[in-house]
Scaffold this motif. Structure first.
Motif, PDB file in Angstrom:
ATOM      1  N   UNK A  21      -5.734  -6.117  -0.390  1.00  0.00           N
ATOM      2  CA  UNK A  21      -5.445  -4.974   0.464  1.00  0.00           C
ATOM      3  C   UNK A  21      -4.397  -4.058  -0.130  1.00  0.00           C
ATOM      4  N   UNK A  22      -4.297  -2.893   0.438  1.00  0.00           N
ATOM      5  CA  UNK A  22      -3.380  -1.860  -0.025  1.00  0.00           C
ATOM      6  C   UNK A  22      -2.213  -1.740   0.936  1.00  0.00           C
ATOM      7  N   UNK A  23      -0.991  -1.688   0.397  1.00  0.00           N
ATOM      8  CA  UNK A  23       0.190  -1.512   1.243  1.00  0.00           C
ATOM      9  C   UNK A  23       0.211  -0.080   1.764  1.00  0.00           C
ATOM     10  N   UNK A  24       0.393   0.051   3.080  1.00  0.00           N
ATOM     11  CA  UNK A  24       0.349   1.356   3.747  1.00  0.00           C
ATOM     12  C   UNK A  24       1.541   1.479   4.694  1.00  0.00           C
ATOM     13  N   UNK A  25       2.126   2.671   4.758  1.00  0.00           N
ATOM     14  CA  UNK A  25       3.165   2.948   5.751  1.00  0.00           C
ATOM     15  C   UNK A  25       2.508   3.281   7.085  1.00  0.00           C
ATOM     16  N   UNK A  26       3.013   2.663   8.155  1.00  0.00           N
ATOM     17  CA  UNK A  26       2.506   2.948   9.501  1.00  0.00           C
ATOM     18  C   UNK A  26       3.687   3.198  10.434  1.00  0.00           C
ATOM     19  N   UNK A  62       5.643  -1.381   7.101  1.00  0.00           N
ATOM     20  CA  UNK A  62       4.568  -1.540   6.130  1.00  0.00           C
ATOM     21  C   UNK A  62       3.518  -2.516   6.652  1.00  0.00           C
ATOM     22  N   UNK A  63       2.280  -2.258   6.281  1.00  0.00           N
ATOM     23  CA  UNK A  63       1.213  -3.206   6.548  1.00  0.00           C
ATOM     24  C   UNK A  63       0.320  -3.236   5.310  1.00  0.00           C
ATOM     25  N   UNK A  88       0.774   2.634  18.067  1.00  0.00           N
ATOM     26  CA  UNK A  88       0.736   1.385  17.302  1.00  0.00           C
ATOM     27  C   UNK A  88       0.058   1.646  15.961  1.00  0.00           C
ATOM     28  N   UNK A  89       0.811   1.456  14.894  1.00  0.00           N
ATOM     29  CA  UNK A  89       0.314   1.598  13.514  1.00  0.00           C
ATOM     30  C   UNK A  89      -0.416   2.929  13.291  1.00  0.00           C
ATOM     31  N   UNK A  90       0.253   3.996  13.710  1.00  0.00           N
ATOM     32  CA  UNK A  90      -0.252   5.339  13.430  1.00  0.00           C
ATOM     33  C   UNK A  90      -0.060   5.635  11.940  1.00  0.00           C
TER      34      UNK A  90
END
Length: 240
Positions: A209-214, A38-39, A25-27
């Motif tokens: 917040x910062x957009x991050x690939x998970x 994206x999160x 989950x969201x690694x």
């Protein structure tokens, strides 16, 4: 089938040998075996003034308006099976109205497992008269927390005196939890998946917040479990 759950991995993790499936989950580790999404990661190391400065004007105005409401907030740091059943009942009523997938036995088993491992935070917001308006469920692990489930009661068919409190309840809950988690020493808050729904995406990004690939999904640890996983995916596609 035995499943190992791994949340927020930021370095390679060795799966336990007895586990047939590993659920990630969201690694933060890219993998072709997992689905990318994206999160937004919010740094809770910032002070409250910095958190507010990163927010959109719309979300700031909603929080200011929400703070005028006499909400009652209930934090369940160790939610009991009864607390989780209350949440399931509330969520599934909304799921029925919105025609989305309800919370079933498999999800409840996961909730209870997380609760036993002290990795689940359940928050409930009630109106002044004691009616539940909103629930939030977060997974907490290490120095990170992630928005897992959110449910807000429907505005329609509600008494007029509840419509304003309902409108701002989710925003108030999220801001309340960010400050609570910050005080408890958590460093990062994961806003959950940024969907294609423009309104939802705008709301989540409006907290900064910062957009991050998970990366999330299941990885089979044996040929048999891989076959069962393929069959599960096929059945899900056929039901869509």
């Amino acid at each position: 089938m035995a499943i190992q759950h791994i949340y927020f991995a930021d370095k390679p993790t060795v799966a336990r040998k007895k586990m047939k499936l590993v659920r990630h989950v969201h690694s933060l580790i890219p993998s072709r075996k997992l689905a990318r999404s994206e999160t937004a990661h919010i740094s809770l190391i910032q002070d409250e003034k910095q958190l507010r400065a990163a927010m959109s004007m719309r979300n700031l105005q909603m929080i200011e308006r929400a703070q005028k409401e006499p909400y009652q907030v209930f934090l369940y740091e160790a939610p009991t099976p009864s607390n989780l059943r209350d949440f399931q009942k509330f969520y599934n009523q909304i799921a029925k109205e919105q025609k989305i997938e309800p919370i079933g036995r498999r999800e409840m088993d996961t909730f209870n497992l997380l609760a036993r491992e002290k990795a689940l935070l359940l928050t409930e917001v009630r109106s002044e008269c004691g009616q539940t308006l909103c629930y939030g469920m977060d997974v907490v692990h290490g120095k990170k927390a992630m928005s897992y489930y959110v449910a807000t009661t429907n505005l329609f068919m509600k008494p007029e005196h509840l419509k304003q409190p309902i409108r701002y309840a989710h925003c108030y809950l999220l801001w309340h939890n960010l400050l609570y988690l910050k005080r408890r020493g958590y460093e990062v808050y994961d806003m959950g998946e940024l969907t294609d729904d423009v309104a939802v995406r705008e709301f989540k990004l409006g907290f900064g917040g910062q957009i991050v690939d998970v990366y999330s999904g299941y990885i089979a640890q044996s040929k048999i479990s891989a076959l069962l996983l393929s069959m599960k995916k096929w059945r899900k596609q056929q039901s869509m």
